[in-house]
Enzyme design. Sequence first.
Site, PDB file in Angstrom:
ATOM      1  N   ASP A 268      47.950  -5.234 -23.080  1.00 32.14           N
ATOM      2  CA  ASP A 268      49.164  -5.972 -22.760  1.00 32.14           C
ATOM      3  C   ASP A 268      48.954  -6.576 -21.365  1.00 32.14           C
ATOM      4  O   ASP A 268      47.931  -6.349 -20.713  1.00 32.14           O
ATOM      5  CB  ASP A 268      50.393  -5.043 -22.828  1.00 32.14           C
ATOM      6  CG  ASP A 268      51.675  -5.831 -23.015  1.00 32.14           C
ATOM      7  OD1 ASP A 268      52.630  -5.300 -23.578  1.00 32.14           O
ATOM      8  OD2 ASP A 268      51.706  -7.020 -22.605  1.00 32.14           O
TER       9      ASP A 268
HETATM   10  C1  GLC Z   1      54.625  -8.725 -22.230  1.00 33.75           C
HETATM   11  C2  GLC Z   1      54.911  -7.893 -23.458  1.00 33.75           C
HETATM   12  C3  GLC Z   1      54.081  -8.276 -24.638  1.00 33.75           C
HETATM   13  C4  GLC Z   1      53.781  -9.752 -24.591  1.00 33.75           C
HETATM   14  C5  GLC Z   1      52.874  -9.986 -23.404  1.00 33.75           C
HETATM   15  C6  GLC Z   1      52.524 -11.472 -23.229  1.00 33.75           C
HETATM   16  O1  GLC Z   1      54.717  -7.962 -21.065  1.00 33.75           O
HETATM   17  O2  GLC Z   1      54.887  -6.478 -23.349  1.00 33.75           O
HETATM   18  O3  GLC Z   1      54.831  -7.898 -25.807  1.00 33.75           O
HETATM   19  O4  GLC Z   1      53.142 -10.170 -25.782  1.00 33.75           O
HETATM   20  O5  GLC Z   1      53.428  -9.487 -22.202  1.00 33.75           O
HETATM   21  O6  GLC Z   1      53.679 -12.174 -22.864  1.00 33.75           O
END
Ligand code: GLC
Length: 742
Positions: A268
């Site tokens: 993430d």
């Molecule tokens: C965010 C989220 C994730 C998302 C990623 C990109 O913090 O936790 O679900 O896809 O970053 O935006």
Amino acid sequence: MNSVTVSSSASTAAVEDRVRELLDRMTLTEKVGQMSQVNVGDGPVQDFLVDDIRAGRIGSVLNTVDANVVNELQRLALEESRLGIPLLVGRDVIHGFRTVMPIPLGQAATWNPDIVQDAARVAAQEAAACGVNWTFAPMIDVARDPRWGRIAESLGEDPLLTAVLGAAMVRGFQGDTPGGQQSVAACGKHFAGYGAAESGRDYAATNIPENELRNVHLRPFKAAIDAGLCSVMTSFSDVDGVPATANSFLLRTVLREEWGFRGIAVSDWDSVKQLNVHGLTASDRDAAFEAASAGLDMEMHGDAFRHHLEDLVEQGILSPTQIDSAVANILRIKFSLGLFDRPLTTAKPEDPTTSEEALAIARESALQSIVMLKNEHRVLPLSPESTRSIALIGPLANAARDQLGTWIFDGDPALSVTPVQAIQSLLGPAATIHHVPALETTRSRQITGLDEALFAARQADVVVAFVGEEAILSGEAHSRADIHLPGAQPDLLRQLKACGKPVVAVVMAGRPLVLTDVVDDVDAILFAAHPGTMGGPAIADLLFGIESPSGKLPATFPRMVGQVPIYYAQKNTGRPPTPSSIVLIDDIDADADQLSTGMTAYHLDAGFTPLFPFGFGLSYADFEYTNLRLSAAEMRTDESLDISVDLTNTGDCVATEVVQLYVRDLVGSVTRPVRELKAFRRVRLAPGERNRVTFCLHADDLAFFDRNNRLAVEAGEFHVWVGGSSAAELKGAFVLRESEPA
Ligand code: GLC
């Protein structure tokens, strides 16, 4: 799309040959480049990005949806880098792109995999037209805590419902043809157990026994992978002491060794370097090592991989085999998506951002996503003919942006049709429509428009109050400890009721709310989990009986937040409560003996039941369940059983019911839930029509992870229920016996 794990052997062999051939030509720098995803964002493309793409130091970008920028970045990668490897272009296309569908929690309330798949297909088409080829969806975390802001993005509390609808999203996003202009790679997130964050506080630690992890949280991910999922994203969370981003049990043992997954495992946002913050590592170099050696393939928007992996390999600390395995997973998806053959989008900025088909699917999805929780004295449906004056009160009656919900980076509020607009259109100029927001926001503690609201209510035949949560009150990092209607909304409802007119509440929110303090102040309740672009027409159609509500709750509504976690598939405990075994706090005698309130598992001040249970939802029709029959009283562990019931529409309108089958395994090598959803089906019936609904239950459907955490089917006695919610009463039983020795 053919899954990278289960596509035909010919395409798999061809892809593997191309992966191996390319990998053999790559330098270590280029390999680490493939493992690095960089945020582009809005505005001009930074020079470093151009240089790094040319040098093969970037394999993926995220957060640009300008087709011209995407095509320029792809051209740089294809024509100006040494090996011409195209980029994965990622974006959070969670519940729509320009045309916004209901939030996933709302889509889950449809209990309809077909409409969920159609919604994902439309989202993929719109996103792919801008050059996006990878969405960070579906979010398939099982969510049993309504305090958690990300329950809005989830498909609810049940592993089976989440698995079926999550797999439908995968099919919708990825389509049937690899990497066409109409599809994007999907990403199951957040792997795994993110929904179990302590106290529902986002990013908080999770402590999940392996048996619970396997029986609840992992099931939707396995289903999504079986549906061809191209990638998974690790969760931010600490999972029993080892954050998911560096958790080899999840990333290697389960994902690769047990499931044979051959897609991408991506972190993430910056979650590799967050390993330092968690306290698992003390430096970015250590974090890079821990994540890569645990089996993470790609780092999203961090630079730990970019800065440290080459040196870790050159120092002999990290195995080059680990790098090759990660890069092979990434290349495999790029080849399977067809990116080497069709990397550029042909869309033009002036192309339309939506379509009649997209809007129609958004409207149907919203219509099926709305759950009727109360309808006292059948105050609904309203009559379009006799409703000459209507008061539309509340901050969400005309909120084009808020009705879209969370995670709509690319949603276009200009496309929204609000309830005020839709009701005006439906009733026409002959009706008097008095719209009063009354509150500045859903959080306002002062009802600045109270006088006007009460005046409108007194003049009207009926009051429809649009209350709930603005979009910002749910989603990532937006958890709430108190899940009542925010602000002065409860007081507004009480004052509207005092005007003596019928009051219908339309509750838009990103989570189940505690409605206990207002449920008696309104005559009817429609719960619309942020219903998206076409939420207005859907709400209007339901209010005026153009269609009957058919939504069913995908998550439990508690009486009090103190009951949380409260969900239907709970364990029986050694002292299960019954209505006769409890004494509520107001009924306890002053000199009550310590043992007088019944020694069972309940709260003195809340009891043990929710306000509205999982699977619950009312209709304008009435549905009768009769003649539950099982095709046999016994089943062998290699057989199946038909479970059927007569469903009759005893009402006076056409309507759809979601028929639900629940099972209880009475005895197991580990204790089993008091009920588990095993099948469901939407059935549409005309007034007076009867339909025999049959479910085929195979013994394998009863499998669970046993005391040794092995998937097993155990013989024994089972109960079954069929009905319109998890509180279904029509009950049967059967015995499962070991199959005859061969
Ligand atoms: C965010 C989220 C994730 C998302 C990623 C990109 O913090 O936790 O679900 O896809 O970053 O935006």
